[in-house]
Design an enzyme around this catalytic site. Sequence first.
Site, PDB file in Angstrom:
ATOM      1  N   HIS A  63       0.814  -1.216   0.000  1.00  0.00           N
ATOM      2  CA  HIS A  63       0.000   0.000   0.000  1.00  0.00           C
ATOM      3  C   HIS A  63       0.852   1.272   0.000  1.00  0.00           C
ATOM      4  CE1 HIS A  63      -3.311  -2.738   1.665  1.00  0.00           C
ATOM      5  NE2 HIS A  63      -3.678  -2.363   0.456  1.00  0.00           N
ATOM      6  N   ASP A  87     -10.367  -3.371   0.561  1.00  0.00           N
ATOM      7  CA  ASP A  87     -10.012  -3.525   1.975  1.00  0.00           C
ATOM      8  C   ASP A  87      -9.720  -2.191   2.644  1.00  0.00           C
ATOM      9  OD1 ASP A  87      -7.061  -2.915   1.589  1.00  0.00           O
ATOM     10  OD2 ASP A  87      -7.180  -4.746   0.418  1.00  0.00           O
ATOM     11  N   GLU A 107     -14.842   0.075  -6.311  1.00  0.00           N
ATOM     12  CA  GLU A 107     -14.730  -1.335  -5.945  1.00  0.00           C
ATOM     13  C   GLU A 107     -15.930  -2.089  -6.512  1.00  0.00           C
ATOM     14  OE1 GLU A 107     -14.206  -4.952  -4.885  1.00  0.00           O
ATOM     15  OE2 GLU A 107     -12.595  -3.556  -4.340  1.00  0.00           O
ATOM     16  N   ASP A 139     -18.124  -1.535 -11.492  1.00  0.00           N
ATOM     17  CA  ASP A 139     -17.037  -2.171 -12.231  1.00  0.00           C
ATOM     18  C   ASP A 139     -16.008  -1.110 -12.605  1.00  0.00           C
ATOM     19  OD1 ASP A 139     -16.187  -2.775 -15.372  1.00  0.00           O
ATOM     20  OD2 ASP A 139     -15.983  -4.478 -14.011  1.00  0.00           O
ATOM     21  N   GLY A 140     -14.743  -1.369 -12.266  1.00  0.00           N
ATOM     22  CA  GLY A 140     -13.706  -0.369 -12.503  1.00  0.00           C
ATOM     23  C   GLY A 140     -13.552  -0.012 -13.961  1.00  0.00           C
ATOM     24  N   ASP A 157      -5.426  -1.007  -8.133  1.00  0.00           N
ATOM     25  CA  ASP A 157      -5.194  -2.024  -7.104  1.00  0.00           C
ATOM     26  C   ASP A 157      -6.044  -3.230  -7.451  1.00  0.00           C
ATOM     27  OD1 ASP A 157      -4.643  -3.455  -4.838  1.00  0.00           O
ATOM     28  OD2 ASP A 157      -5.843  -2.208  -3.488  1.00  0.00           O
ATOM     29  N   ASP A 160      -5.336 -10.375  -9.727  1.00  0.00           N
ATOM     30  CA  ASP A 160      -4.623 -10.865 -10.909  1.00  0.00           C
ATOM     31  C   ASP A 160      -5.580 -10.940 -12.101  1.00  0.00           C
ATOM     32  OD1 ASP A 160      -1.780 -11.646 -10.088  1.00  0.00           O
ATOM     33  OD2 ASP A 160      -2.992 -12.516  -8.482  1.00  0.00           O
TER      34      ASP A 160
END
EC number: 2.5.1.16
Length: 283
Positions: A63, A87, A107, A139-140, A157, A160
């Site tokens: 971070h 998070d 997010e 949705d990003g 961020d 995978d």
Amino acid sequence: MSETWITERLHDHYAQSLRVDEMLYDSKTEHQRLKVFQNGTFGRILTLDDVVQTTEGDNFIYHEMLTHVPILAHGAAKRVLIIGGGDGGMAREALRHASVEHVTMVEIDAGVVDFSKEYLPMLSQGAFDDPRLNLVINDGAAFMRETDQKFDVIVVDSTDPIGPGEVLFTNTFYGHAARALTDDGIIVTQNGVPFMQGDELTGTMRAFKTLFADHSCYLATIPTYAGGPMAFGWGSHSKSARTVSLADLEKRFAAAGIETDYYTPEVHKAAFALPGYVKKLFP
């Protein structure tokens, strides 16, 4: 007494296992299966589909390096966009900069945010209550495609490039991100462990080469992201941000008045010194 272990099988020929001292949360959301468990070395660990996302013990490295490097390299960042980061750890670090006036965090999974507040509050440390934070459940890729806002720093961020995170590694996504940056804006991305996942870095660098005045990556070693140092992609419309002097970084860091456990101005500069096998992954 029998022991319970979780084995992460992200890679085809390599795996890591973590002992579960106590399972604290195990639930399947619309998008993925979330687990939080206690481990004697790393504290609380969050996994998505049994792939480690973050831990209480070593999250500070990830971070700090994905926020402080672009924010301090920019020098005057006021608006930050975080794609992912449910998070709250990335928002925590970005909001430590008093000069940052607004953080938008996108997010895809509200479930990640909700249980992180309950089971991983040490990661967000109150970031979700900061009035400068705008939390968007979306949705990003869709947000990036549709937004007309401009940002000084964009932090991707992502998980995978499998499942929900896959669209965040596409040329189309990066093109929309480039458009959403200010004239001297910087984007940084999670690009996996290049020794194990070299294609991720190559794909991102290929896109960044065409989109930005300056592109590269930098490295940090995070114990639970196994297989070697992790690469963070770097793209900027500014040709000078990556080469800001150590003296200027030291002044900016001192002015920010924040304490860090991994990031230092010296580490910032050194992180861009790449070993040969990483350089060879650049197209």
